[in-house]
Design a protein around this motif. Sequence first.
Motif, PDB file in Angstrom:
ATOM      1  N   LEU A 188      12.643  52.356  11.029  1.00  0.00           N
ATOM      2  CA  LEU A 188      11.571  51.572  10.424  1.00  0.00           C
ATOM      3  C   LEU A 188      11.232  52.070   9.030  1.00  0.00           C
ATOM      4  O   LEU A 188      11.044  51.277   8.105  1.00  0.00           O
ATOM      5  N   ARG A 189      11.173  53.392   8.860  1.00  0.00           N
ATOM      6  CA  ARG A 189      10.860  53.948   7.541  1.00  0.00           C
ATOM      7  C   ARG A 189      11.954  53.569   6.548  1.00  0.00           C
ATOM      8  O   ARG A 189      11.681  53.144   5.437  1.00  0.00           O
ATOM      9  N   ARG A 190      13.201  53.715   6.972  1.00  0.00           N
ATOM     10  CA  ARG A 190      14.315  53.378   6.077  1.00  0.00           C
ATOM     11  C   ARG A 190      14.299  51.893   5.702  1.00  0.00           C
ATOM     12  O   ARG A 190      14.537  51.536   4.556  1.00  0.00           O
ATOM     13  N   ALA A 191      14.068  51.026   6.673  1.00  0.00           N
ATOM     14  CA  ALA A 191      14.026  49.595   6.398  1.00  0.00           C
ATOM     15  C   ALA A 191      12.876  49.268   5.448  1.00  0.00           C
ATOM     16  O   ALA A 191      13.040  48.464   4.519  1.00  0.00           O
ATOM     17  N   LYS A 192      11.732  49.887   5.656  1.00  0.00           N
ATOM     18  CA  LYS A 192      10.571  49.651   4.783  1.00  0.00           C
ATOM     19  C   LYS A 192      10.868  50.122   3.363  1.00  0.00           C
ATOM     20  O   LYS A 192      10.584  49.406   2.396  1.00  0.00           O
ATOM     21  N   GLU A 193      11.463  51.316   3.217  1.00  0.00           N
ATOM     22  CA  GLU A 193      11.816  51.822   1.892  1.00  0.00           C
ATOM     23  C   GLU A 193      12.807  50.895   1.194  1.00  0.00           C
ATOM     24  O   GLU A 193      12.679  50.599   0.002  1.00  0.00           O
ATOM     25  N   MET A 194      13.773  50.425   1.935  1.00  0.00           N
ATOM     26  CA  MET A 194      14.777  49.526   1.373  1.00  0.00           C
ATOM     27  C   MET A 194      14.122  48.228   0.909  1.00  0.00           C
ATOM     28  O   MET A 194      14.389  47.736  -0.189  1.00  0.00           O
ATOM     29  N   TYR A 195      13.250  47.698   1.733  1.00  0.00           N
ATOM     30  CA  TYR A 195      12.573  46.447   1.407  1.00  0.00           C
ATOM     31  C   TYR A 195      11.655  46.617   0.196  1.00  0.00           C
ATOM     32  O   TYR A 195      11.608  45.762  -0.688  1.00  0.00           O
ATOM     33  N   GLU A 196      10.921  47.728   0.144  1.00  0.00           N
ATOM     34  CA  GLU A 196      10.017  47.966  -0.978  1.00  0.00           C
ATOM     35  C   GLU A 196      10.774  48.166  -2.289  1.00  0.00           C
ATOM     36  O   GLU A 196      10.313  47.751  -3.343  1.00  0.00           O
ATOM     37  N   LYS A 197      11.931  48.788  -2.228  1.00  0.00           N
ATOM     38  CA  LYS A 197      12.724  49.024  -3.434  1.00  0.00           C
ATOM     39  C   LYS A 197      13.308  47.720  -3.963  1.00  0.00           C
ATOM     40  O   LYS A 197      13.292  47.463  -5.160  1.00  0.00           O
ATOM     41  N   ASP A 198      13.833  46.881  -3.058  1.00  0.00           N
ATOM     42  CA  ASP A 198      14.465  45.627  -3.480  1.00  0.00           C
ATOM     43  C   ASP A 198      14.498  44.668  -2.290  1.00  0.00           C
ATOM     44  O   ASP A 198      15.411  44.708  -1.474  1.00  0.00           O
ATOM     45  N   SER A 199      13.494  43.829  -2.202  1.00  0.00           N
ATOM     46  CA  SER A 199      13.387  42.938  -1.040  1.00  0.00           C
ATOM     47  C   SER A 199      14.550  41.945  -0.970  1.00  0.00           C
ATOM     48  O   SER A 199      14.995  41.585   0.118  1.00  0.00           O
ATOM     49  N   ASP A 200      15.058  41.504  -2.129  1.00  0.00           N
ATOM     50  CA  ASP A 200      16.211  40.591  -2.110  1.00  0.00           C
ATOM     51  C   ASP A 200      17.419  41.273  -1.474  1.00  0.00           C
ATOM     52  O   ASP A 200      18.105  40.686  -0.634  1.00  0.00           O
ATOM     53  N   TRP A 201      17.697  42.513  -1.880  1.00  0.00           N
ATOM     54  CA  TRP A 201      18.835  43.243  -1.322  1.00  0.00           C
ATOM     55  C   TRP A 201      18.633  43.478   0.173  1.00  0.00           C
ATOM     56  O   TRP A 201      19.562  43.326   0.957  1.00  0.00           O
ATOM     57  N   ALA A 202      17.421  43.838   0.587  1.00  0.00           N
ATOM     58  CA  ALA A 202      17.149  44.073   2.007  1.00  0.00           C
ATOM     59  C   ALA A 202      17.430  42.805   2.820  1.00  0.00           C
ATOM     60  O   ALA A 202      18.028  42.870   3.896  1.00  0.00           O
ATOM     61  N   ASN A 203      17.019  41.665   2.302  1.00  0.00           N
ATOM     62  CA  ASN A 203      17.258  40.399   3.008  1.00  0.00           C
ATOM     63  C   ASN A 203      18.743  40.051   3.038  1.00  0.00           C
ATOM     64  O   ASN A 203      19.245  39.560   4.047  1.00  0.00           O
ATOM     65  N   ILE A 204      19.446  40.321   1.935  1.00  0.00           N
ATOM     66  CA  ILE A 204      20.889  40.067   1.908  1.00  0.00           C
ATOM     67  C   ILE A 204      21.592  40.977   2.918  1.00  0.00           C
ATOM     68  O   ILE A 204      22.460  40.529   3.675  1.00  0.00           O
ATOM     69  N   ALA A 205      21.223  42.260   2.944  1.00  0.00           N
ATOM     70  CA  ALA A 205      21.841  43.206   3.884  1.00  0.00           C
ATOM     71  C   ALA A 205      21.605  42.753   5.323  1.00  0.00           C
ATOM     72  O   ALA A 205      22.514  42.837   6.165  1.00  0.00           O
ATOM     73  N   TYR A 206      20.409  42.269   5.614  1.00  0.00           N
ATOM     74  CA  TYR A 206      20.114  41.785   6.961  1.00  0.00           C
ATOM     75  C   TYR A 206      21.023  40.592   7.309  1.00  0.00           C
ATOM     76  O   TYR A 206      21.612  40.546   8.383  1.00  0.00           O
ATOM     77  N   ARG A 207      21.128  39.648   6.367  1.00  0.00           N
ATOM     78  CA  ARG A 207      21.970  38.475   6.623  1.00  0.00           C
ATOM     79  C   ARG A 207      23.428  38.863   6.785  1.00  0.00           C
ATOM     80  O   ARG A 207      24.135  38.311   7.632  1.00  0.00           O
ATOM     81  N   ILE A 208      23.892  39.839   5.984  1.00  0.00           N
ATOM     82  CA  ILE A 208      25.272  40.311   6.109  1.00  0.00           C
ATOM     83  C   ILE A 208      25.512  40.803   7.531  1.00  0.00           C
ATOM     84  O   ILE A 208      26.511  40.460   8.161  1.00  0.00           O
TER      85      ILE A 208
END
Length: 142
Positions: free
Chosen positions: A96-116
């Motif tokens: 959860l912490r890692r996902a939150k950090e990733m999302y806060e840094k770049d929400s577009d990238w986090a969403n793309i990574a999830y879709r991938i």
Amino acid sequence: MSTELGKYIESIRTQMELSQRQLAERAGISNTEVWRIETGQRKNPTPAVLRALAPHLEVPYEELLIKAGYIEETIDHSGYTEKVFRDDKGNVVDILRRAKEMYEKDSDWANIAYRISKELSEDDISAIKAVAKSLLNKKKKK
């Protein structure tokens, strides 16, 4: 991560009267990968491979994660269940912490990574990982 997972998968597969090739084809992975897991040569099958196998073995994905050692323990609390995840070296990972950090840094990238992780094949995901690892290694060398 042990051969316990391999023996478990082999046992289910044979009970279902599936060959390694049939299971691999259904899961969209190579039959060599199934063989490596079952013989213990693949000590750390990726969660994506386990996710691909689970429905064709008719077992919950979480069960394969537990057998593979990715989920070390499950703790039932009042109103929720906590799952403790470990990486391939056995270290506890705070997902959860890692996902939150990733999302806060770049929400577009986090969403793309999830879709991938949900929409692309294992081969495509492996190719993306290889490119990302190459870029990270290149950065380390500088």
